[in-house]
Design a protein around this motif. Sequence first.
Motif, PDB file in Angstrom:
ATOM      1  N   GLU A 308       0.905  -1.274   0.025  1.00 25.90           N
ATOM      2  CA  GLU A 308       0.271   0.087   0.032  1.00 25.90           C
ATOM      3  C   GLU A 308       0.861   1.247   0.150  1.00 25.90           C
ATOM      4  OE1 GLU A 308      -3.399  -0.862   2.971  1.00 25.90           O
ATOM      5  OE2 GLU A 308      -1.920  -2.477   2.924  1.00 25.90           O
ATOM      6  N   ALA A 309       2.089   1.257   0.169  1.00 27.76           N
ATOM      7  CA  ALA A 309       3.279   2.293   0.224  1.00 27.76           C
ATOM      8  C   ALA A 309       3.478   2.658  -1.130  1.00 27.76           C
ATOM      9  CB  ALA A 309       4.327   1.802   1.103  1.00 27.76           C
ATOM     10  N   ASP A 310       3.740   4.065  -1.320  1.00 30.24           N
ATOM     11  CA  ASP A 310       4.269   4.676  -2.523  1.00 30.24           C
ATOM     12  C   ASP A 310       5.647   4.297  -2.667  1.00 30.24           C
ATOM     13  OD1 ASP A 310       1.843   6.189  -3.322  1.00 30.24           O
ATOM     14  OD2 ASP A 310       2.126   7.003  -1.188  1.00 30.24           O
TER      15      ASP A 310
ATOM     16  N   VAL B 129      -5.519 -17.348  13.176  1.00 29.81           N
ATOM     17  CA  VAL B 129      -5.806 -17.069  11.735  1.00 29.81           C
ATOM     18  C   VAL B 129      -5.489 -15.704  11.543  1.00 29.81           C
ATOM     19  CG1 VAL B 129      -7.427 -16.833   9.807  1.00 29.81           C
ATOM     20  CG2 VAL B 129      -7.618 -18.994  11.374  1.00 29.81           C
ATOM     21  N   GLY B 130      -4.268 -15.206  11.137  1.00 29.52           N
ATOM     22  CA  GLY B 130      -3.792 -14.141  11.117  1.00 29.52           C
ATOM     23  C   GLY B 130      -3.713 -13.593   9.433  1.00 29.52           C
ATOM     24  N   VAL B 131      -4.738 -12.537   9.122  1.00 30.52           N
ATOM     25  CA  VAL B 131      -4.642 -12.199   7.857  1.00 30.52           C
ATOM     26  C   VAL B 131      -4.410 -10.740   8.037  1.00 30.52           C
ATOM     27  CG1 VAL B 131      -6.536 -13.677   7.153  1.00 30.52           C
ATOM     28  CG2 VAL B 131      -7.110 -11.787   7.787  1.00 30.52           C
ATOM     29  N   ASN B 132      -3.689 -10.100   6.765  1.00 33.16           N
ATOM     30  CA  ASN B 132      -3.497  -8.841   6.717  1.00 33.16           C
ATOM     31  C   ASN B 132      -3.782  -7.978   5.352  1.00 33.16           C
ATOM     32  OD1 ASN B 132      -0.665  -8.320   5.664  1.00 33.16           O
ATOM     33  ND2 ASN B 132      -0.284  -9.211   7.542  1.00 33.16           N
ATOM     34  N   SER B 133      -3.886  -6.676   5.234  1.00 32.12           N
ATOM     35  CA  SER B 133      -4.179  -6.260   3.958  1.00 32.12           C
ATOM     36  C   SER B 133      -3.065  -6.203   3.055  1.00 32.12           C
ATOM     37  CB  SER B 133      -4.511  -4.663   4.297  1.00 32.12           C
ATOM     38  OG  SER B 133      -3.464  -4.113   4.789  1.00 32.12           O
ATOM     39  N   GLY B 134      -1.810  -6.614   3.666  1.00 35.27           N
ATOM     40  CA  GLY B 134      -0.813  -6.870   2.406  1.00 35.27           C
ATOM     41  C   GLY B 134      -0.664  -7.921   1.896  1.00 35.27           C
ATOM     42  N   ALA B 142      -9.318  -8.492  -6.666  1.00 34.86           N
ATOM     43  CA  ALA B 142     -10.247  -8.045  -7.791  1.00 34.86           C
ATOM     44  C   ALA B 142     -11.646  -7.730  -7.757  1.00 34.86           C
ATOM     45  CB  ALA B 142     -10.056  -9.125  -9.003  1.00 34.86           C
ATOM     46  N   GLU B 143     -12.215  -8.475  -6.737  1.00 33.32           N
ATOM     47  CA  GLU B 143     -13.845  -8.428  -6.316  1.00 33.32           C
ATOM     48  C   GLU B 143     -13.705  -7.210  -5.396  1.00 33.32           C
ATOM     49  OE1 GLU B 143     -15.612 -11.905  -5.099  1.00 33.32           O
ATOM     50  OE2 GLU B 143     -17.295 -11.174  -4.745  1.00 33.32           O
ATOM     51  N   TYR B 144     -12.997  -7.038  -4.470  1.00 30.93           N
ATOM     52  CA  TYR B 144     -13.308  -6.046  -3.344  1.00 30.93           C
ATOM     53  C   TYR B 144     -12.460  -4.700  -3.511  1.00 30.93           C
ATOM     54  CZ  TYR B 144     -16.367  -9.670  -1.433  1.00 30.93           C
ATOM     55  OH  TYR B 144     -17.339 -10.666  -1.150  1.00 30.93           O
ATOM     56  N   GLY B 145     -11.481  -4.769  -4.048  1.00 33.65           N
ATOM     57  CA  GLY B 145     -10.321  -3.635  -3.827  1.00 33.65           C
ATOM     58  C   GLY B 145      -9.864  -4.281  -2.719  1.00 33.65           C
ATOM     59  N   ARG B 146      -8.684  -3.347  -2.322  1.00 37.41           N
ATOM     60  CA  ARG B 146      -7.765  -3.121  -1.116  1.00 37.41           C
ATOM     61  C   ARG B 146      -8.826  -2.600   0.045  1.00 37.41           C
ATOM     62  NH1 ARG B 146      -3.071  -5.348  -0.633  1.00 37.41           N
ATOM     63  NH2 ARG B 146      -2.411  -4.974  -2.723  1.00 37.41           N
TER      64      ARG B 146
END
Lengths: 356, 356
Positions: A308-310, B129-134, B142-146
């Motif tokens: 997400e970083a530039d 269960v560890g998920v992250n936005s990166g 593709a479906e939801y964007g970040r």
Amino acid sequence: MKEKGFAMKKRIVRVGPLALGEGVIIQSMTNVRTERTEEVLAQIGRLAEAGCPLVRVSVPDLPSAEALKVICKKSPLPVVADIHYDWRLAVRAAENGAAKIRINPGNMEPEGLKKVVAACKRADIPIRVGVNSGSLPERLLAEYGRTPEALARCARESVKLLEDLDFDQIVVSAKSSDVAGTVAANRMLADLPYPLHIGVTEAGTVRSGLIKSAAGLGALLLDGIGDTIRVSLSGDPVEEVYAARQILRAVGVDKSFVEVIACPTCARTECDVVGLAERVERLTAGLTVPLKVAVMGCAVNGIGEGKEADLGIAGGKGKCVIFRQGEVLCTLPQAEAEAAFLKILEEMCEERRERK
Amino acid sequence: MKEKGFAMKKRIVRVGPLALGEGVIIQSMTNVRTERTEEVLAQIGRLAEAGCPLVRVSVPDLPSAEALKVICKKSPLPVVADIHYDWRLAVRAAENGAAKIRINPGNMEPEGLKKVVAACKRADIPIRVGVNSGSLPERLLAEYGRTPEALARCARESVKLLEDLDFDQIVVSAKSSDVAGTVAANRMLADLPYPLHIGVTEAGTVRSGLIKSAAGLGALLLDGIGDTIRVSLSGDPVEEVYAARQILRAVGVDKSFVEVIACPTCARTECDVVGLAERVERLTAGLTVPLKVAVMGCAVNGIGEGKEADLGIAGGKGKCVIFRQGEVLCTLPQAEAEAAFLKILEEMCEERRERK
């Protein structure tokens, strides 16, 4: 731009050159004796330099109310006069150039309140209705206890006192030193058609005050609640401005800055994350360019988590990877990587400054 | 006791001697190389001393997974093993004494995940269960964007992978370096029947990380969301524990401490509020006695605004007022007041300690 969590259209209230109800405006308060005008003006000057657009001054007595004449004339910022109980002081403040006055209408005798409203109409300035959990009337305490309901109710009744006098240039605040109580009360007031001034009162020393304010004001701002904020800290008011700005940035209300995200470092860390992150923060502290920079300790998660970083840098075994929007730009020996990274960062800042 | 904002009954998940899902448990993470077991254990010792009940250790390779054998045996705290991608490391961690493992099931090959689940069942330990936005899969991006939706969706899908393997000792986290995104995603996950681990990832340097965490975790905790928290700071992990505790105190989850409320000082201030507040904080820092103490700059608002405090002091013209639950206890010359106040405070702390 702040997105409001509700459809209600707020009234815009003008305070000098400022428009409360558009964006979120930072404010602070002087803490030297108001009759010492030179000291007050020096403090206001420092607040203005720190980027504070609005300042409040306490008016506990007549000499303070008279001092406003000079302060308001010379202040680079619009001045809010803070008054308790005594309607005469509020009238004098309005006559002496205050850009807004703050009173607790429920604590003022009704005939005096009429004179205050008349003075504010003449001066064409708004009134903040400031209630707080420490000064709730016995009647509300008996009915609701010392609860957020009592606080919100008190604010609504106080607003009504002004509306009944045909006055609508109103800003509202409901404060408590209790974070949960402040958040709950302000959520109850979010449907009011007036701008909300939010703050946690008597927040405490710099560090604990900072955390209480970040939690309470952060929660409200994330819900789109709050039009002007004050972070109360016992200390230099300039610290309040820095803290307020950091809160606005943390919750995404203020995006015009270089945000440095740094991984918390772990066993995988292969470069000096803390040192580099701090150097990048220092280098970019004054910039109002919206840019997200990642400093990551390893290439394993770094590039992915820094997507997400530039611009980002991730440590590697003797080598560092520099990436831009998740794409690897180059891989350099660790010794050269930091300088190259800082150079690219400077160029990007320059580019974006020009584009503005 | 935390009040949940929803009726959903959460499963209690045991991690060593701890019960996730009751109260809010603080955790931190070591940041020295895991194979350096002595250094890791020294750091865990310091975390335990600081009052941290749970620690996570990164397991990036086989030597680290093997080092767990010694670390888990000697650690005074239950140890969570943090693993990315490689199911073999997760299996070894479970066999080597980890009290919980953290994986991102969506990033693991399905056959490997089965083996990890089998190992955790044998060891009778839970999985976070560890998920992250990166690290969101392309399909969801593709479906939801970040977006927070993508992050929450990813967490639910990952939980389902474990449930399909008949595993229910689950803790869930969904992190982002974006505060608003983290808050939104976790609100979407609040209805899950599993404990939530909350944190803002890659929060940044100590001060900006503190503010981001206070705002994000504060907002969630105020809604009753979050069963274990980690404040990510680039620096000494002990700082993370102090910060987490301050956040829990700020939002009222932890009430067992001496809370010092201090007025922010203004033109009315007639005593050394900052100095006294800091002295009171230092004097009472280690106490786990629930007590609210007010240090106010003037008697005008001080006694009223300090009503909620168990004990308070308010400055006056040459004199100070000491009050207890809003009732004036005594008025003393300023020179004597502070010592008297601190003496009463010590007695009250003593009293309440005995009552416990």
